[in-house]
Scaffold this active site. Sequence first.
Site, mmCIF file in Angstrom:
data_model
loop_
_atom_site.group_PDB
_atom_site.id
_atom_site.type_symbol
_atom_site.label_atom_id
_atom_site.label_comp_id
_atom_site.label_asym_id
_atom_site.label_seq_id
_atom_site.Cartn_x
_atom_site.Cartn_y
_atom_site.Cartn_z
ATOM 1 N N TYR A 155 4.758 -21.773 47.746
ATOM 2 C CA TYR A 155 3.833 -20.680 48.041
ATOM 3 C C TYR A 155 2.492 -21.237 48.513
ATOM 4 O O TYR A 155 1.939 -20.810 49.524
ATOM 5 C CB TYR A 155 3.662 -19.820 46.784
ATOM 6 C CG TYR A 155 2.906 -18.534 47.003
ATOM 7 C CD1 TYR A 155 3.572 -17.384 47.406
ATOM 8 C CD2 TYR A 155 1.532 -18.461 46.797
ATOM 9 C CE1 TYR A 155 2.894 -16.198 47.603
ATOM 10 C CE2 TYR A 155 0.843 -17.283 46.995
ATOM 11 C CZ TYR A 155 1.523 -16.148 47.390
ATOM 12 O OH TYR A 155 0.836 -14.977 47.586
ATOM 13 N N GLU A 196 -12.972 -24.622 33.350
ATOM 14 C CA GLU A 196 -12.115 -23.848 32.438
ATOM 15 C C GLU A 196 -10.655 -23.992 32.853
ATOM 16 O O GLU A 196 -10.336 -23.846 34.029
ATOM 17 C CB GLU A 196 -12.501 -22.356 32.505
ATOM 18 C CG GLU A 196 -13.977 -22.102 32.292
ATOM 19 C CD GLU A 196 -14.356 -20.629 32.512
ATOM 20 O OE1 GLU A 196 -13.461 -19.775 32.580
ATOM 21 O OE2 GLU A 196 -15.565 -20.356 32.624
ATOM 22 N N ASP A 223 -1.971 -19.957 33.240
ATOM 23 C CA ASP A 223 -0.936 -19.438 34.118
ATOM 24 C C ASP A 223 -0.253 -18.249 33.448
ATOM 25 O O ASP A 223 0.807 -18.369 32.847
ATOM 26 C CB ASP A 223 0.073 -20.546 34.435
ATOM 27 C CG ASP A 223 0.804 -20.251 35.717
ATOM 28 O OD1 ASP A 223 0.458 -19.260 36.382
ATOM 29 O OD2 ASP A 223 1.729 -21.014 36.055
ATOM 30 N N LYS A 258 -6.255 -26.923 41.813
ATOM 31 C CA LYS A 258 -4.863 -26.874 41.346
ATOM 32 C C LYS A 258 -4.318 -28.271 41.089
ATOM 33 O O LYS A 258 -4.636 -29.220 41.805
ATOM 34 C CB LYS A 258 -3.981 -26.199 42.401
ATOM 35 C CG LYS A 258 -4.314 -24.747 42.658
ATOM 36 C CD LYS A 258 -3.643 -23.863 41.626
ATOM 37 C CE LYS A 258 -3.446 -22.448 42.087
ATOM 38 N NZ LYS A 258 -2.370 -22.221 42.996
ATOM 39 N N CYS A 281 38.678 -22.005 36.221
ATOM 40 C CA CYS A 281 37.886 -22.813 35.296
ATOM 41 C C CYS A 281 38.178 -24.294 35.535
ATOM 42 O O CYS A 281 39.345 -24.702 35.522
ATOM 43 C CB CYS A 281 38.225 -22.433 33.857
ATOM 44 S SG CYS A 281 37.487 -23.539 32.658
ATOM 45 N N CYS A 299 40.151 -25.719 32.269
ATOM 46 C CA CYS A 299 41.483 -25.319 31.806
ATOM 47 C C CYS A 299 42.317 -24.653 32.885
ATOM 48 O O CYS A 299 43.489 -24.368 32.684
ATOM 49 C CB CYS A 299 41.375 -24.398 30.593
ATOM 50 S SG CYS A 299 40.816 -22.746 31.024
ATOM 51 N N CYS A 340 35.091 -18.157 32.485
ATOM 52 C CA CYS A 340 36.476 -18.568 32.315
ATOM 53 C C CYS A 340 37.159 -17.563 31.395
ATOM 54 O O CYS A 340 36.598 -17.156 30.374
ATOM 55 C CB CYS A 340 36.505 -19.962 31.694
ATOM 56 S SG CYS A 340 38.069 -20.370 30.921
ATOM 57 N N CYS A 375 40.962 -22.757 26.308
ATOM 58 C CA CYS A 375 40.173 -23.602 27.214
ATOM 59 C C CYS A 375 39.490 -24.671 26.370
ATOM 60 O O CYS A 375 38.683 -24.345 25.486
ATOM 61 C CB CYS A 375 39.130 -22.762 27.941
ATOM 62 S SG CYS A 375 37.914 -23.735 28.839
HETATM 63 S S1 IVH Z 1 -12.129 -16.242 36.897
HETATM 64 C C1 IVH Z 1 -13.777 -13.849 40.435
HETATM 65 N N1 IVH Z 1 -11.267 -17.936 35.093
HETATM 66 O O1 IVH Z 1 -6.750 -17.146 38.269
HETATM 67 C C2 IVH Z 1 -13.086 -14.823 39.587
HETATM 68 N N2 IVH Z 1 -9.657 -16.867 36.497
HETATM 69 O O2 IVH Z 1 -6.748 -16.893 41.346
HETATM 70 C C3 IVH Z 1 -12.177 -14.203 38.613
HETATM 71 N N3 IVH Z 1 -7.323 -17.450 35.980
HETATM 72 O O3 IVH Z 1 -6.511 -13.705 38.725
HETATM 73 C C4 IVH Z 1 -11.292 -15.105 37.907
HETATM 74 N N4 IVH Z 1 -7.762 -18.810 34.305
HETATM 75 O O4 IVH Z 1 -5.495 -14.650 36.660
HETATM 76 C C5 IVH Z 1 -10.926 -17.099 36.093
HETATM 77 N N5 IVH Z 1 -10.658 -19.409 33.423
HETATM 78 C C6 IVH Z 1 -10.313 -18.588 34.402
HETATM 79 C C7 IVH Z 1 -8.961 -18.356 34.782
HETATM 80 C C8 IVH Z 1 -8.675 -17.501 35.844
HETATM 81 C C9 IVH Z 1 -6.816 -18.244 35.035
HETATM 82 C C10 IVH Z 1 -6.503 -16.721 36.963
HETATM 83 C C11 IVH Z 1 -6.744 -15.240 36.961
HETATM 84 C C12 IVH Z 1 -7.122 -14.891 38.354
HETATM 85 C C13 IVH Z 1 -6.624 -16.061 39.130
HETATM 86 C C14 IVH Z 1 -7.473 -16.286 40.353
#
Ligand code: IVH
Length: 696
Positions: free
Chosen positions: A46, A124, A128, A324, A418, A421, A436, A442
């Site tokens: 993606y 921060e 996920d 990322k 299978c 078997c 199976c 089996c």
């Molecule tokens: S701040 C305007 N802080 O990342 C900024 N987002 O691609 C608002 N996410 O939809 C987001 N950890 O689901 C912020 N510490 C964090 C985050 C965070 C995960 C996710 C969130 C957001 C996506 C942005």
Amino acid sequence: MQNFKDINFITENEAKDELAYIASEMAKADVAYYQQDDPYLTDAEYDALKKRNELLEKKFPLLIRQDSPSKKVGAPLVSEFKKIELKVPMLSLGDIFSDNEVHEFVASIRRFLNISSEIEFTSEPKMDGLSFNARYENGILVSASTRGDGKTGEDITENIKTIRGLPHVISAPDFPKIMELRGEVYMSKADFFALNEKNKLENKKVFANPRNAAAGSLRQLDPNVTKERNLSLLVYTWGEVSNVFWKTQEEFLKIVQKWGFPVNPYNKICKNEDEIIQSFRALQQTRADLPYDIDGIVYKVNSLELQNRLGFLTRTPRWAIAHKFPPEVAITKVENIRVQVGRTGALTPVADLEPVNIGGVIVSHATLHNEDEIKRKDIRIGDYVTVQRAGDVIPQVTGVLKEKREPSSKPFEFPVFCPECGAHALREEDEAVRRCTGGLSCPAQAIERLKHFVSKEAFDIEGMGDKNIEDFYKKEYIKTPDDIFTLEQRNGGDDLFSLSNGIHLENEEGWGIKSVQKLFKAIKEKSNITLPRFIYALGIRGVGVSTALLIAKHFGSFTSFQTAMQNDDTEKLLNIDGIGDAMKKDIVEFFKEPHNIKTIENILRYVSIQKFENETNENSKLSGKTVVFTGTLEHLTRAEAKAIALKAGAKVAGSVSKNTDYVVLGVDAGSKAQKAAELGVPTISENEFSSLLKTI
Ligand code: IVH
């Protein structure tokens, strides 16, 4: 993954086609990801498409499409949830992937603000999961919503209320009259694995990753389902607020924590770019040990005044970015595609790979899920493929390098018989799995059933590991579970003139008199068993540890369970909370099979089932307490410990919060121990846990 042509040599027509292709692929992927909780592309695929789209649009701005992925946040809503309009839109974040881009990001901020001094950021973990907006009016939680398309979200008020750790009422005097808090709902890796294990046994949906499991669990029309799923959440930003009195992101995070909301303990302040990059390295190291998935780090300009000056681009803030982690992928060759047969006869394809190092782990197998997955990706023996490892999840084949394929290669033909078997392998209309039909004739199913029978949560016979079971089965010492209990009797010992059927285990490779005696002793000890263990050991499709316990509680004895099942009194099953129609069908079918009845009869010649004590122990010191387990316990499996705690009247939670009474520490306890220390929750050892079980 698609190989793209060098951007410098691409013609306008080619760019046009590619942009159309990317828009349609990403739209499909968005629907699969946001609406079906079942991804169609991996995160890496993606991101690669997104990046390519960006490059093409930069080079050919006139070709930017109306439906370009660069203009969208998430997927449009098509659901039965009520809609909630978001007063302040929920935006997305730009992505970066390298140190260089970190420097570029900071430099562009400096340029925009026209300042040369250092700028402070928060770093921060990027959770996920899926983001939420929770609205409080006069300190009361009045509504909650998903992000949806950024402007309108789905009403998840009742669902979010079931997540522990989110206060419903706040009485702090400084809590603004209108206060929208935003953050992430997620599922811990441990809860994800437990849910998938349970769902696998119960023939329900198996989720691809914790994020999808969290989304699937939160977006449930029945909030009771959400409640069962052990979700967690963290707060990291805000929406509409009547009075923003904090001056920095750091201050905000401190205040929300003081109000009682969970905040990520790994959030950090970075004084400059170097500290940003250090924080990235540090978290990359700890990533695998974190109890939940993160896919990167979010850097935010700390000062709100600077944030306001920086403002927003079309759909992302200029003051924040997501760095990322590189995907853990590698390219290797598929040496073989094997089809395994499980205990219930399910045929699962596995790719044997030329061993390859992915993020420090040697990978030589990957799951191919099922027949349709192989067909969709057209994976063939001999292909070079991309393999991805996401956290602890089993490695997956994510794509085929078709240009490296031998001309002679042929599509993989999924067996309709299978492989173990030779019986027909059938696929029911609404099932993804082919099974199976050979039942216990089996060998694969018979062996898997035996393994299950002696496994930790069932008879738990020491010395009967998978290898020995396979060996005993092949040598015909043990073909059915009852054979386990007559093994000693049939073993001829050293007496050459014995009339036994000639087993001399102590003379076989890997065995000696001592180990054989030990094995027989273990078998004897375990021939007195608890009712839930016995029910679980039978290996009825769909009946896992927790269902076995429910059945035991409901019927009290094996005889009454069996009698009810055989006398068409099966409706009784549906009175048990947690047993639905599908599971009932599986249980009833099991007891309809004469072979199974015979096996049970034979086992019960040698095995006695303990009387089941149904009452929970109101007098134990754990009664009414909330307990969290972490790490590996020495004497109990997690499932047992959980069952014991429940029986003692305790509640068992998946994550530590200030409502937790005890955290039970096993070996290698991870961040839950740390969290307990931070919150001042008492931690106890496994032994201390056991002593708390005793009555007062
Ligand atoms: S701040 C305007 N802080 O990342 C900024 N987002 O691609 C608002 N996410 O939809 C987001 N950890 O689901 C912020 N510490 C964090 C985050 C965070 C995960 C996710 C969130 C957001 C996506 C942005």
